[in-house]
Scaffold this motif. Structure first.
Motif, PDB file in Angstrom:
ATOM      1  N   VAL A  85       0.837  -1.203   0.000  1.00  0.00           N
ATOM      2  CA  VAL A  85       0.000   0.000   0.000  1.00  0.00           C
ATOM      3  C   VAL A  85       0.873   1.254   0.000  1.00  0.00           C
ATOM      4  O   VAL A  85       0.523   2.268  -0.610  1.00  0.00           O
ATOM      5  N   ARG A  86       2.024   1.173   0.657  1.00  0.00           N
ATOM      6  CA  ARG A  86       2.892   2.356   0.731  1.00  0.00           C
ATOM      7  C   ARG A  86       3.364   2.800  -0.648  1.00  0.00           C
ATOM      8  O   ARG A  86       3.687   3.973  -0.839  1.00  0.00           O
ATOM      9  N   ASN A  87       3.407   1.894  -1.613  1.00  0.00           N
ATOM     10  CA  ASN A  87       3.773   2.295  -2.978  1.00  0.00           C
ATOM     11  C   ASN A  87       2.787   3.324  -3.516  1.00  0.00           C
ATOM     12  O   ASN A  87       3.168   4.266  -4.206  1.00  0.00           O
ATOM     13  N   ALA A  88       1.495   3.111  -3.214  1.00  0.00           N
ATOM     14  CA  ALA A  88       0.472   4.063  -3.655  1.00  0.00           C
ATOM     15  C   ALA A  88       0.682   5.416  -2.998  1.00  0.00           C
ATOM     16  O   ALA A  88       0.515   6.467  -3.642  1.00  0.00           O
ATOM     17  N   VAL A  89       1.056   5.413  -1.722  1.00  0.00           N
ATOM     18  CA  VAL A  89       1.274   6.675  -1.006  1.00  0.00           C
ATOM     19  C   VAL A  89       2.475   7.420  -1.584  1.00  0.00           C
ATOM     20  O   VAL A  89       2.424   8.635  -1.816  1.00  0.00           O
ATOM     21  N   TRP A  90       3.566   6.697  -1.845  1.00  0.00           N
ATOM     22  CA  TRP A  90       4.751   7.346  -2.431  1.00  0.00           C
ATOM     23  C   TRP A  90       4.448   7.900  -3.814  1.00  0.00           C
ATOM     24  O   TRP A  90       4.917   8.989  -4.167  1.00  0.00           O
ATOM     25  N   LEU A  91       3.649   7.174  -4.583  1.00  0.00           N
ATOM     26  CA  LEU A  91       3.248   7.686  -5.894  1.00  0.00           C
ATOM     27  C   LEU A  91       2.436   8.968  -5.738  1.00  0.00           C
ATOM     28  O   LEU A  91       2.663   9.949  -6.462  1.00  0.00           O
ATOM     29  N   GLY A  92       1.502   8.975  -4.801  1.00  0.00           N
ATOM     30  CA  GLY A  92       0.687  10.165  -4.573  1.00  0.00           C
ATOM     31  C   GLY A  92       1.501  11.368  -4.134  1.00  0.00           C
ATOM     32  O   GLY A  92       1.287  12.483  -4.613  1.00  0.00           O
ATOM     33  N   VAL A  93       2.448  11.140  -3.227  1.00  0.00           N
ATOM     34  CA  VAL A  93       3.301  12.242  -2.756  1.00  0.00           C
ATOM     35  C   VAL A  93       4.140  12.794  -3.911  1.00  0.00           C
ATOM     36  O   VAL A  93       4.294  14.011  -4.061  1.00  0.00           O
ATOM     37  N   THR A  94       4.682  11.899  -4.725  1.00  0.00           N
ATOM     38  CA  THR A  94       5.487  12.336  -5.871  1.00  0.00           C
ATOM     39  C   THR A  94       4.670  13.203  -6.819  1.00  0.00           C
ATOM     40  O   THR A  94       5.108  14.291  -7.229  1.00  0.00           O
ATOM     41  N   LEU A  95       3.483  12.744  -7.173  1.00  0.00           N
ATOM     42  CA  LEU A  95       2.639  13.497  -8.104  1.00  0.00           C
ATOM     43  C   LEU A  95       2.178  14.815  -7.499  1.00  0.00           C
ATOM     44  O   LEU A  95       2.086  15.837  -8.198  1.00  0.00           O
ATOM     45  N   LEU A  96       1.901  14.826  -6.200  1.00  0.00           N
ATOM     46  CA  LEU A  96       1.482  16.063  -5.535  1.00  0.00           C
ATOM     47  C   LEU A  96       2.596  17.108  -5.565  1.00  0.00           C
ATOM     48  O   LEU A  96       2.350  18.289  -5.864  1.00  0.00           O
ATOM     49  N   LEU A  97       3.824  16.682  -5.263  1.00  0.00           N
ATOM     50  CA  LEU A  97       4.945  17.615  -5.289  1.00  0.00           C
ATOM     51  C   LEU A  97       5.217  18.122  -6.702  1.00  0.00           C
ATOM     52  O   LEU A  97       5.517  19.308  -6.905  1.00  0.00           O
ATOM     53  N   LEU A  98       5.092  17.242  -7.690  1.00  0.00           N
ATOM     54  CA  LEU A  98       5.276  17.679  -9.076  1.00  0.00           C
ATOM     55  C   LEU A  98       4.184  18.662  -9.488  1.00  0.00           C
ATOM     56  O   LEU A  98       4.457  19.643 -10.203  1.00  0.00           O
ATOM     57  N   LEU A  99       2.961  18.427  -9.021  1.00  0.00           N
ATOM     58  CA  LEU A  99       1.861  19.346  -9.323  1.00  0.00           C
ATOM     59  C   LEU A  99       2.117  20.714  -8.705  1.00  0.00           C
ATOM     60  O   LEU A  99       1.890  21.759  -9.347  1.00  0.00           O
ATOM     61  N   LEU A 100       2.591  20.723  -7.461  1.00  0.00           N
ATOM     62  CA  LEU A 100       2.918  21.995  -6.809  1.00  0.00           C
ATOM     63  C   LEU A 100       4.047  22.701  -7.540  1.00  0.00           C
ATOM     64  O   LEU A 100       4.037  23.938  -7.683  1.00  0.00           O
ATOM     65  N   TRP A 101       5.024  21.933  -7.999  1.00  0.00           N
ATOM     66  CA  TRP A 101       6.138  22.528  -8.750  1.00  0.00           C
ATOM     67  C   TRP A 101       5.632  23.194 -10.029  1.00  0.00           C
ATOM     68  O   TRP A 101       5.999  24.335 -10.326  1.00  0.00           O
ATOM     69  N   LEU A 102       4.774  22.490 -10.767  1.00  0.00           N
ATOM     70  CA  LEU A 102       4.213  23.062 -11.992  1.00  0.00           C
ATOM     71  C   LEU A 102       3.345  24.278 -11.690  1.00  0.00           C
ATOM     72  O   LEU A 102       3.362  25.266 -12.437  1.00  0.00           O
ATOM     73  N   LEU A 103       2.601  24.218 -10.600  1.00  0.00           N
ATOM     74  CA  LEU A 103       1.726  25.332 -10.223  1.00  0.00           C
ATOM     75  C   LEU A 103       2.536  26.590  -9.936  1.00  0.00           C
ATOM     76  O   LEU A 103       2.229  27.674 -10.448  1.00  0.00           O
ATOM     77  N   PHE A 104       3.585  26.459  -9.134  1.00  0.00           N
ATOM     78  CA  PHE A 104       4.393  27.631  -8.793  1.00  0.00           C
ATOM     79  C   PHE A 104       5.175  28.134  -9.999  1.00  0.00           C
ATOM     80  O   PHE A 104       5.371  29.347 -10.146  1.00  0.00           O
TER      81      PHE A 104
END
Length: 331
Positions: free
Chosen positions: A25-44
């Motif tokens: 299950v932690r693989n899903a969490v790491w994937l989510g965190v990665t995509l969230l940080l990339l989304l924030l990077w693109l947003l800023f």
């Protein structure tokens, strides 16, 4: 820049986790965190850019809020009504309808509370947002990783195929279960073509509204479609996914089987079944069969709820820590 660099760490954890065991299950969490940080990077990056990119991001953000607050719940309610009409009344079939109503409830509560002022009200609003954001993050992460998991791994070269049961219509195999069996037949035929015909275990007991056991109906379905009777093993006592897997592994062991096994279920159920197999310490991956599109929202919500229940202690602690951190920072 900092978000882009920060995304490297969870991305590495995600890759290592998938390589070691993609059923975590932690693989899903790491994937989510990665995509969230990339989304924030693109947003800023977009906000810092002058001209149309910043404006486009602003409109996209407003569209996202409107979609989450109004379009999504309306779609879920409409889907819930459709599922009830086609599948009948039942708690599992109510999930998308209830989820849509719950989102409307959260939006209404948030709107009501914003008309009030004071530290207590602000704390309640913030806590609601933290919990809602955490649940939404987990749902999206698990949904995306379920798709990733289903697309990974081998599709042939198995020595045994375990077909997980589902409900019958009397003594007839319904479309949901038939899709699992058809997928198992394709895996079996590939094994025959490679000179390694696998054993097929059909797993499922008899429910109170079923005329025969699920395993018996599944066996008949396979034999009628060309799978030799001596290649089909029957496990007819299980009533849950965990029992499907555990009892089927026992049946294989009793027949002296050794080799590579794969479980077959519907695509929405693949990841939870894989997590269960890992918890049982079974060396078994899971592959999925197609599901009717209208059934998927309720099905994925059910799987998400089941995964939350399986890991309820960890998620309760995480939610409590997030809310506590928020209250510490604002009060």
């Amino acid at each position: 820049m900092i978000f882009g660099i920060a995304a490297i760490v969870p991305a590495l954890f995600f890759v290592v986790g998938v390589v070691r065991d993609r059923r975590r299950v932690r693989n899903a969490v790491w994937l989510g965190v990665t995509l969230l940080l990339l989304l924030l990077w693109l947003l800023f990056r977009a906000v810092e850019t002058e001209g149309w990119p910043g404006v486009a991001v602003g409109y996209a953000f407003v569209a996202l809020l409107l979609g989450l607050g109004f379009v999504l719940p309306v779609a879920l309610i409409a889907n819930g009504v459709l599922v009830l009409r086609r599948e009948g009344f039942g708690l599992a079939n109510l999930l998308s309808l209830l989820a849509g109503l719950a989102i409307f409830g959260v939006v209404a509560a948030f709107g009501f509370l914003t008309t009030r002022t004071g530290p207590v009200v602000d704390a309640v609003i913030g806590s609601l947002l933290v919990v809602a954001a955490y649940v939404a993050f987990l749902f999206v992460s698990l949904l995306l990783y379920s798709v990733v998991y289903g697309s990974l791994g081998r599709r042939s070269g198995f020595d045994a195929v375990v077909v997980l049961g589902a409900g019958l219509n009397g003594d007839r195999v319904p479309p949901l279960l038939a899709s699992r069996l058809d997928r198992a037949i394709r895996v079996y035929e590939r094994g025959v073509g490679a000179g390694r015909p696998p054993l097929v275990v059909v797993s499922g007991g008899q429910g109170p509204d079923e005329d025969v056991s699920e395993a018996a109906a599944m066996r008949d379905y396979l034999v009628r479609r060309g799978v030799p009777d001596d290649r089909v093993l029957v496990e007819d006592r299980s009533t849950t996914t965990e029992q499907n897997l555990a009892y089927s592994a026992r049946v294989l062991a009793e027949h002296g089987w050794q080799g590579r096994a794969v479980g077959v279920t519907n695509n929405f159920h693949v990841f939870r079944a894989a997590v269960t197999a890992r918890r049982l310490r079974l060396r078994m991956q899971i592959i999925g069969a197609p599901t009717a599109a209208y059934f998927l929202p309720s099905a994925f919500l059910r799987e998400f709820a089941a995964l939350l229940v399986q890991n309820k202690v960890g998620h309760t602690v995480a939610c409590g820590l997030l809310v506590g951190l928020y209250l510490f920072l604002v009060l």
